[in-house]
Design an enzyme around this catalytic site. Structure first.
Site, short mmCIF file in Angstrom:
data_model
loop_
_atom_site.label_atom_id
_atom_site.label_comp_id
_atom_site.label_asym_id
_atom_site.label_seq_id
_atom_site.Cartn_x
_atom_site.Cartn_y
_atom_site.Cartn_z
N THR A 225 1.10 4.79 5.03
CA THR A 225 0.45 3.69 5.77
C THR A 225 1.51 2.69 6.23
OG1 THR A 225 -1.35 3.91 4.17
CG2 THR A 225 -1.49 2.07 5.69
N GLU B 151 5.58 -3.35 1.03
CA GLU B 151 5.71 -3.02 -0.40
C GLU B 151 4.96 -1.71 -0.59
OE1 GLU B 151 7.48 -4.75 -2.46
OE2 GLU B 151 7.88 -6.40 -1.08
N CYS C 145 1.98 0.36 -9.25
CA CYS C 145 3.12 0.90 -8.51
C CYS C 145 4.37 0.92 -9.37
CB CYS C 145 3.35 0.09 -7.25
SG CYS C 145 3.50 -1.67 -7.60
N GLY D 272 0.84 -1.19 0.00
CA GLY D 272 0.00 0.00 0.00
C GLY D 272 0.87 1.24 0.00
P1 NAD Z 1 -3.32 2.41 1.42
O1 NAD Z 1 -2.01 2.45 2.13
O2 NAD Z 1 -4.27 3.51 1.62
O3 NAD Z 1 -4.11 1.08 1.76
C1 NAD Z 1 -3.57 -0.21 1.56
C2 NAD Z 1 -4.25 -1.18 2.49
O4 NAD Z 1 -3.90 -0.86 3.83
C3 NAD Z 1 -5.78 -1.14 2.43
O5 NAD Z 1 -6.29 -2.45 2.58
C4 NAD Z 1 -6.12 -0.30 3.64
O6 NAD Z 1 -7.41 -0.54 4.15
C5 NAD Z 1 -5.06 -0.74 4.62
N1 NAD Z 1 -4.78 0.19 5.72
C6 NAD Z 1 -4.89 1.54 5.73
N2 NAD Z 1 -4.55 2.03 6.95
C7 NAD Z 1 -4.21 0.96 7.71
C8 NAD Z 1 -3.77 0.81 9.06
N3 NAD Z 1 -3.65 1.86 9.88
N4 NAD Z 1 -3.50 -0.42 9.51
C9 NAD Z 1 -3.62 -1.49 8.70
N5 NAD Z 1 -4.05 -1.42 7.43
C10 NAD Z 1 -4.33 -0.20 6.93
O7 NAD Z 1 -2.95 2.24 -0.13
P2 NAD Z 1 -3.94 2.23 -1.35
O8 NAD Z 1 -4.40 3.64 -1.61
O9 NAD Z 1 -4.93 1.15 -1.19
O10 NAD Z 1 -2.95 1.77 -2.53
C11 NAD Z 1 -2.16 2.64 -3.27
C12 NAD Z 1 -0.73 2.61 -2.80
O11 NAD Z 1 -0.22 1.27 -2.84
C13 NAD Z 1 0.19 3.41 -3.69
O12 NAD Z 1 1.08 4.16 -2.90
C14 NAD Z 1 0.97 2.34 -4.46
O13 NAD Z 1 2.24 2.73 -4.92
C15 NAD Z 1 1.07 1.26 -3.44
N6 NAD Z 1 1.34 -0.02 -4.08
C16 NAD Z 1 2.58 -0.58 -3.92
C17 NAD Z 1 2.89 -1.79 -4.54
C18 NAD Z 1 4.23 -2.45 -4.37
O14 NAD Z 1 4.35 -3.63 -4.70
N7 NAD Z 1 5.24 -1.77 -3.87
C19 NAD Z 1 1.92 -2.43 -5.30
C20 NAD Z 1 0.67 -1.81 -5.45
C21 NAD Z 1 0.39 -0.62 -4.83
#
Ligand code: NAD
Length: 480
Positions: A230, A248, A282, A226
């Site tokens: 976060t 990641e 990503c 994510g």
């Molecule tokens: P996000 O961080 O908002 O959410 C990701 C997940 O984390 C969701 O399921 C969310 O509900 C959960 N979450 C949020 N706050 C939390 C907490 N306090 N405790 C536990 N879980 C929590 O990200 P998003 O908007 O869903 O996704 C987009 C981001 O993900 C972008 O920054 C993107 O670059 C990244 N991403 C990275 C990769 C990688 O492999 N490096 C792959 C895909 C996406």
């Protein structure tokens, strides 16, 4: 359509009976409800996983492998249903979900179903000390898997498959923005004969449901994909509890184009690496740096190709760019386009919201190319995660390397050149976990996957994932 939590092999409403709206990005309408799960739901999921662990961790590798491969086959035979569901939940073209997301989710199960039968540990003979060491690789217990919305089932299964292959039981949470295919996966797991409690899926908000998984004292490892903020928050909560952590996170990946590359291949691939999945991958190359001698030609050709991309309803075969995932995300991306203008960026094409007849409330945006005067601007430093790329010329290898590395992120980089020495120099010096040369997003599931700097900690993929989801225990036996 209402979604339920999948706990101990069956489907349940959230204990407090509170729900969240689920939106269809292609028309902006609420089309279902998802559980807004509480700590108690997470606790129930944990208890189911804990009860399943002794038996699952002792299940033979052949049997685990057989079940994972069966899940893979069932995903394949339900391809259309899953692709439709993914597209409706996320806004991506059905054609993309059908060609990439769902096949890849199936491959994740097949790959780790096979990999676990090949995974081995080491032994070390302590010569002269009459002793032999061998290292056990034991499953951790109950682990947590948390995934984002951009590649919903693809990334969810990228964690779950190695976790259960290695003998763990799982409490998993998909993004609350795109929960549908994770919900459907529960049915498939039952049909494949996955014992109840091995996988438990709890839906809800990150700050409450996700937080309850991360804070749970007996969930011993967290695999998270994510945003960087976060990830930092999760690390702050989990590190003092000494949990294993795989993070990641975000990226701001450079796409570096030298004049000596295979021009046509580069041009076609760069359109894809910029705008596939509405730019919400990503690994997308969101900062394009082009050698000055071909800059003007590239600019003309690239903009012409981008203008030809068709923004449309995700169900149409003719659609190249579907809807963005949510209204807040669309607003965030549009805000960045305004920031670029304020910072003297020139919008070469796109930049505006698109209204599609019959779907006026959908979250559509033109693919956008912005020429920026300097690499220091916010649109070149901050992750936008939408159909927006920036363009800048460079003159020397040193200059472009400096710009490529001058961001807080370090997920991936793409390099276009046919000069071998330059390739070797650049691939060594680029600060990224993944470097593609003359290609983009070519994946082999055995390879390590992950980023450096603010793009994360740890690696997924292949045996790296199986190592993450196991604890090493060394046994030293003296024989004299
Ligand atoms: P996000 O961080 O908002 O959410 C990701 C997940 O984390 C969701 O399921 C969310 O509900 C959960 N979450 C949020 N706050 C939390 C907490 N306090 N405790 C536990 N879980 C929590 O990200 P998003 O908007 O869903 O996704 C987009 C981001 O993900 C972008 O920054 C993107 O670059 C990244 N991403 C990275 C990769 C990688 O492999 N490096 C792959 C895909 C996406």
């Amino acid at each position: 359509m209402n979604i339920q939590n999948y706990i101990n092999g069956s489907f349940h409403n959230p204990i407090q009976n509170t729900w969240l709206d689920n939106y269809n990005p292609s028309n902006g309408a609420v089309y279902g409800q998802i559980p807004n799960s509480s700590k108690e739901d997470v606790e129930n999921a944990y208890q189911a996983a804990k009860a399943a662990f002794p038996s699952w961790s002792q299940t033979t590798l052949e049997e685990r492998s057989r079940i994972l491969i069966r899940i893979s086959e069932l995903l394949e035979s339900n391809l259309q249903r899953f692709a439709d569901a993914e597209s409706k939940d996320n806004g991506k073209p059905i054609s993309l979900a059908k060609a990439v997301d769902i096949p890849r989710a199936a491959s994740n199960f097949r790959f780790f179903g096979n990999a676990i039968t090949q995974f081995s540990s080491e032994s070390h003979e302590s010569v002269g000390q009459d002793a032999i060491n061998y290292t056990l690789r034991q499953p951790i217990g109950v682990v947590g898997c948390i995934s984002p919305w951009n590649l919903p089932l693809y990334l969810f299964t990228w964690k779950i498959a190695p976790a259960i292959a290695a003998g763990n039981c799982v409490v998993a949470k998909p993004s609350e923005v795109t929960p549908m295919t994770a919900y459907l996966l529960g049915e498939i797991c039952n049909e494949a004969g996955l014992p109840k409690g091995v996988l438990n899926i709890v839906h809800g908000l990150g700050g409450s449901t996700g937080q309850a998984i991360v804070e749970h004292p007996d969930i011993k490892a967290i695999s998270f994909t994510g945003g960087t903020a976060t990830g930092a928050h999760i690390a702050r909560v989990a590190a003092p509890m000494f949990k294993k952590l795989s993070l990641e996170l975000g990226g701001k990946n450079p796409n570096i184009i030298f004049a000596d590359c295979d021009y046509n291949k580069m041009l076609d691939t760069t359109v894809r690496s910029s705008f596939a999945n509405q730019g919400q991958i990503c690994l997308c190359g969101s900062r394009i740096f082009v050698e000055a001698s071909i800059y003007d030609k590239f600019k003309t050709d690239f903009v012409a190709k981008v203008k030809a991309l068709k923004v449309g309803h995700p169900s149409l075969d003719s659609t190249n760019i579907g809807a963005l995932v949510s209204k807040p995300h669309l607003e965030k991306v549009m805000e960045y386009i305004q920031i670029a203008k304020n910072e003297n960026g020139t919008v070469l094409c796109g930049g505006k919201q698109v209204t599609i007849s019959g779907y006026e409330n959908g979250y559509y945006l033109e693919p956008t190319v912005i020429e920026v005067p300097t690499d220091d601007c916010r649109v070149n430093q901050e992750e936008i995660f939408g159909p927006v790329v920036t363009l800048m010329p460079f003159t020397t290898e040193r200059d472009v390397l400096e710009m490529a590395n001058k961001v807080k992120y370090g997920l991936s980089a793409t390099l276009w050149t046919n000069n071998l020495n330059r390739t070797m120099r650049m691939t060594h010096a680029l600060q990224a976990g993944i470097v593609w040369v003359n290609t983009w997003m070519m994946r082999d599931l055995r390879t390590p996957f992950g980023g450096v700097k603010a793009s994360g900690v740890g690696r997924e993929g292949g045996f790296e994932a199986l190592r993450f989801f196991t604890e090493a225990k060394n046994v030293c036996i003296a024989y004299n």
